[in-house]
Design an enzyme around this catalytic site. Structure first.
Site, PDB file in Angstrom:
ATOM      1  N   SER A 158     -24.648  21.278  -1.045  1.00 60.08           N
ATOM      2  CA  SER A 158     -23.657  22.245  -0.572  1.00 60.08           C
ATOM      3  C   SER A 158     -22.247  21.735  -0.858  1.00 60.08           C
ATOM      4  O   SER A 158     -22.059  20.574  -1.214  1.00 60.08           O
ATOM      5  CB  SER A 158     -23.853  22.524   0.918  1.00 60.08           C
ATOM      6  OG  SER A 158     -23.787  21.325   1.650  1.00 60.08           O
ATOM      7  N   CYS A 159     -21.299  22.608  -0.696  1.00 60.61           N
ATOM      8  CA  CYS A 159     -19.894  22.339  -0.958  1.00 60.61           C
ATOM      9  C   CYS A 159     -19.482  21.029  -0.295  1.00 60.61           C
ATOM     10  O   CYS A 159     -19.854  20.794   0.852  1.00 60.61           O
ATOM     11  CB  CYS A 159     -19.066  23.497  -0.422  1.00 60.61           C
ATOM     12  SG  CYS A 159     -17.305  23.346  -0.761  1.00 60.61           S
ATOM     13  N   PRO A 160     -18.792  20.178  -0.989  1.00 59.87           N
ATOM     14  CA  PRO A 160     -18.170  20.325  -2.309  1.00 59.87           C
ATOM     15  C   PRO A 160     -18.991  19.710  -3.441  1.00 59.87           C
ATOM     16  O   PRO A 160     -18.502  19.591  -4.553  1.00 59.87           O
ATOM     17  CB  PRO A 160     -16.858  19.557  -2.144  1.00 59.87           C
ATOM     18  CG  PRO A 160     -17.260  18.378  -1.299  1.00 59.87           C
ATOM     19  CD  PRO A 160     -18.295  18.957  -0.314  1.00 59.87           C
ATOM     20  N   ASP A 219     -26.003  27.006  -3.841  1.00 58.28           N
ATOM     21  CA  ASP A 219     -24.877  27.211  -2.935  1.00 58.28           C
ATOM     22  C   ASP A 219     -24.068  28.416  -3.399  1.00 58.28           C
ATOM     23  O   ASP A 219     -23.444  28.372  -4.457  1.00 58.28           O
ATOM     24  CB  ASP A 219     -24.003  25.952  -2.918  1.00 58.28           C
ATOM     25  CG  ASP A 219     -22.780  26.085  -2.024  1.00 58.28           C
ATOM     26  OD1 ASP A 219     -22.726  27.036  -1.219  1.00 58.28           O
ATOM     27  OD2 ASP A 219     -21.878  25.240  -2.145  1.00 58.28           O
TER      28      ASP A 219
END
Length: 81
Positions: A17-19, A44
């Site tokens: 997931s981010c980042p 994501d």
């Protein structure tokens, strides 16, 4: 859905997931030769805007396309310099 890019390298960041998709894309593009295309596979949804924004603000790369394929988001980034 067929994408006709001559993919040089594939980066699988599914589950990250981010980042992390952008962080790993930044790192992986360094290993792609000029003119090469990096295919990034992510699950994501935020990677669609994150990778787009990163490519728009980064010299030496061009985002060629983004494809939503079920629950996988495919990004095609060309190294231009």
């Amino acid at each position: 859905m067929s994408v006709n890019y001559d993919v040089t390298e594939t980066l699988d960041v599914k589950g990250a997931s981010c980042p992390m998709p952008v962080v790993k894309t930044k790192s992986a593009i360094d290993d792609v030769p000029e003119g090469g295309v990096l295919e990034v596979l992510s699950t994501d949804k935020g990677s669609m805007s994150d990778i787009d924004g990163w490519a728009a603000g980064t010299s030496g790369v061009e985002l060629l396309d983004q494809v939503e394929d079920g629950d996988v988001y495919k990004h095609y980034v060309e190294k231009t310099a």
